[in-house]
Write an enzyme that holds these catalytic residues in place. Structure first.
Site, PDB file in Angstrom:
ATOM      1  N   LYS A   1       1.772   3.043  -6.263  1.00 41.99           N
ATOM      2  CA  LYS A   1       1.317   2.127  -7.331  1.00 41.99           C
ATOM      3  C   LYS A   1       2.403   1.823  -8.358  1.00 41.99           C
ATOM      4  CE  LYS A   1      -0.779   6.235  -9.445  1.00 41.99           C
ATOM      5  NZ  LYS A   1       0.317   6.526 -10.357  1.00 41.99           N
TER       6      LYS A   1
ATOM      7  N   ASP B   1      -3.508  -2.785  -2.038  1.00 45.41           N
ATOM      8  CA  ASP B   1      -4.557  -1.767  -2.010  1.00 45.41           C
ATOM      9  C   ASP B   1      -4.561  -0.977  -3.325  1.00 45.41           C
ATOM     10  OD1 ASP B   1      -5.264   1.251  -0.085  1.00 45.41           O
ATOM     11  OD2 ASP B   1      -6.633  -0.201  -0.997  1.00 45.41           O
ATOM     12  N   ASN B   2      -5.649  -0.264  -3.575  1.00 44.88           N
ATOM     13  CA  ASN B   2      -5.764   0.726  -4.650  1.00 44.88           C
ATOM     14  C   ASN B   2      -5.697   0.146  -6.064  1.00 44.88           C
ATOM     15  OD1 ASN B   2      -3.848   2.383  -2.342  1.00 44.88           O
ATOM     16  ND2 ASN B   2      -5.935   3.065  -2.818  1.00 44.88           N
TER      17      ASN B   2
ATOM     18  N   GLU C   1     -11.475   4.737   0.265  1.00 47.00           N
ATOM     19  CA  GLU C   1     -11.513   5.169   1.661  1.00 47.00           C
ATOM     20  C   GLU C   1     -12.328   6.450   1.864  1.00 47.00           C
ATOM     21  OE1 GLU C   1      -8.671   4.300   0.055  1.00 47.00           O
ATOM     22  OE2 GLU C   1      -7.055   5.700   0.407  1.00 47.00           O
TER      23      GLU C   1
ATOM     24  N   ASP D   1       0.849  -1.210   0.000  1.00 46.26           N
ATOM     25  CA  ASP D   1       0.000   0.000   0.000  1.00 46.26           C
ATOM     26  C   ASP D   1       0.874   1.246   0.000  1.00 46.26           C
ATOM     27  OD1 ASP D   1      -2.426   1.432   2.368  1.00 46.26           O
ATOM     28  OD2 ASP D   1      -2.294   1.586   0.169  1.00 46.26           O
TER      29      ASP D   1
HETATM   30  O1  LIG Z   1      -0.137   6.905  -2.851  1.00 44.49           O
HETATM   31  C1  LIG Z   1      -0.915   6.172  -2.211  1.00 44.49           C
HETATM   32  N1  LIG Z   1      -0.377   5.203  -1.410  1.00 44.49           N
HETATM   33  C2  LIG Z   1      -1.172   4.364  -0.697  1.00 44.49           C
HETATM   34  N2  LIG Z   1      -2.482   4.419  -0.707  1.00 44.49           N
HETATM   35  C3  LIG Z   1      -3.095   5.391  -1.457  1.00 44.49           C
HETATM   36  C4  LIG Z   1      -4.504   5.448  -1.418  1.00 44.49           C
HETATM   37  O2  LIG Z   1      -5.176   4.555  -0.638  1.00 44.49           O
HETATM   38  C5  LIG Z   1      -5.183   6.415  -2.159  1.00 44.49           C
HETATM   39  C6  LIG Z   1      -4.477   7.323  -2.956  1.00 44.49           C
HETATM   40  C7  LIG Z   1      -5.271   8.311  -3.716  1.00 44.49           C
HETATM   41  C8  LIG Z   1      -5.306   9.642  -3.315  1.00 44.49           C
HETATM   42  C9  LIG Z   1      -6.087  10.544  -4.009  1.00 44.49           C
HETATM   43  C10 LIG Z   1      -6.832  10.125  -5.112  1.00 44.49           C
HETATM   44  F1  LIG Z   1      -7.592  10.999  -5.770  1.00 44.49           F
HETATM   45  C11 LIG Z   1      -6.796   8.796  -5.504  1.00 44.49           C
HETATM   46  C12 LIG Z   1      -5.992   7.887  -4.803  1.00 44.49           C
HETATM   47  C13 LIG Z   1      -3.074   7.293  -3.010  1.00 44.49           C
HETATM   48  C14 LIG Z   1      -2.362   8.286  -3.867  1.00 44.49           C
HETATM   49  C15 LIG Z   1      -2.309   8.103  -5.247  1.00 44.49           C
HETATM   50  C16 LIG Z   1      -1.692   9.042  -6.049  1.00 44.49           C
HETATM   51  C17 LIG Z   1      -1.149  10.181  -5.485  1.00 44.49           C
HETATM   52  F2  LIG Z   1      -0.562  11.114  -6.261  1.00 44.49           F
HETATM   53  C18 LIG Z   1      -1.187  10.358  -4.091  1.00 44.49           C
HETATM   54  C19 LIG Z   1      -1.816   9.419  -3.293  1.00 44.49           C
HETATM   55  C20 LIG Z   1      -2.371   6.311  -2.250  1.00 44.49           C
HETATM   56 MG   LIG Z   2      -3.950   2.824  -0.147  1.00 45.18          MG
END
Ligand SMILES: O=c1[nH]cnc2c(O)cc(-c3ccc(F)cc3)c(-c3ccc(F)cc3)c12
Ligand SMILES: [Mg+2]
Length: 215
Positions: free
Chosen positions: A144, A169-170, A199, A141
């Protein structure tokens, strides 16, 4: 200087949860995420799915890539026996500092080995420096774009064995298409996608990929 979002969540936990009570810490982080400020914690909805996987697997040796503020580390560690060895790796020093305090508040500092480093540096050291033979379970997690790099590092460093459960995750938001493609088609895993909600969102879809190493 002003507090970061992660520090604001920690302060909310310290003022609203009960010290030594992991479930109250998780509930406080989730309440803050739903009602005050979104944050990229695994959250309560996907968290319940991970809980089930952890209970089913009952890992003695567990690795998490991406501690962030410690939410999923607390989520996982609260389900592990004292005898389990659980390492969580975070690259960002500020997030790692918040996580350390969050984990301490939850009373789980003796059950979690927190490592502040690049996962690419830590994975090749797990056998020698952290006395790991093989991993029973991994939760990915962190970022990506390095999911595939890191699962391949786990393979080449002989850290996976027949039956090791790798959860990521994701898979949908923001999405890890190369990772999903790899685990589903490389022939080394039995992989299943578990659809859920992003989330602290009622509408956005996300999900966890559960991949069992064939050995
Ligand atoms: O990076 C992540 N690491 C671990 N888990 C994450 C998660 O659960 C969600 C997101 C997320 C945030 C905002 C959004 F609109 C969509 C997805 C991120 C992430 C992705 C790209 C980014 F530029 C910065 C945050 C992460
Ligand atoms: Mg995540």
């Amino acid at each position: 200087s002003a507090m970061s979002k992660e520090q604001r969540v920690l302060q909310y936990v310290q003022q609203n949860a009960s010290r030594g009570d992991p479930d109250s810490v998780l509930a406080a982080v989730d309440k803050f995420g739903w009602e005050t400020e979104w944050a990229m914690n695994l959250g309560d909805v996907k968290g319940a799915i991970l809980d089930r996987f952890v209970k089913e697997t009952a890992p003695q040796t567990m690795l998490e890539l991406g501690t962030y503020m410690g939410y999923s580390a607390i989520r996982i560690a609260r389900l592990l026996p004292e005898t389990a060895k659980f390492m969580t790796v975070e690259f960002d020093q500020e997030n790692a500092a918040v996580a350390r305090e969050m984990i301490e508040f939850a009373g789980l500092q003796n059950r979690i080995i927190q490592i502040t480093s690049d996962t690419a540096d830590v994975i090749p050291q797990l056998k020698t420096k952290y006395d790991v033979e093989t991993l029973d379970m991994v939760f990915i997690d962190h970022w990506k774009d390095v999911y595939v790099r890191d699962i391949k590092l786990l393979e080449t460093n002989k850290l996976l064995r027949k039956g090791t459960v790798v959860v990521a995750d994701n898979i949908i938001k923001p999405g890890a298409p190369e990772y999903a493609e790899y685990v589903r088609t490389c022939g080394k895993y039995d992989s299943t996608f578990h659809e859920s909600r992003f989330e602290y969102s009622n509408d956005d879809i996300d999900g966890l990929e559960k991949s069992v190493f064939r050995g």
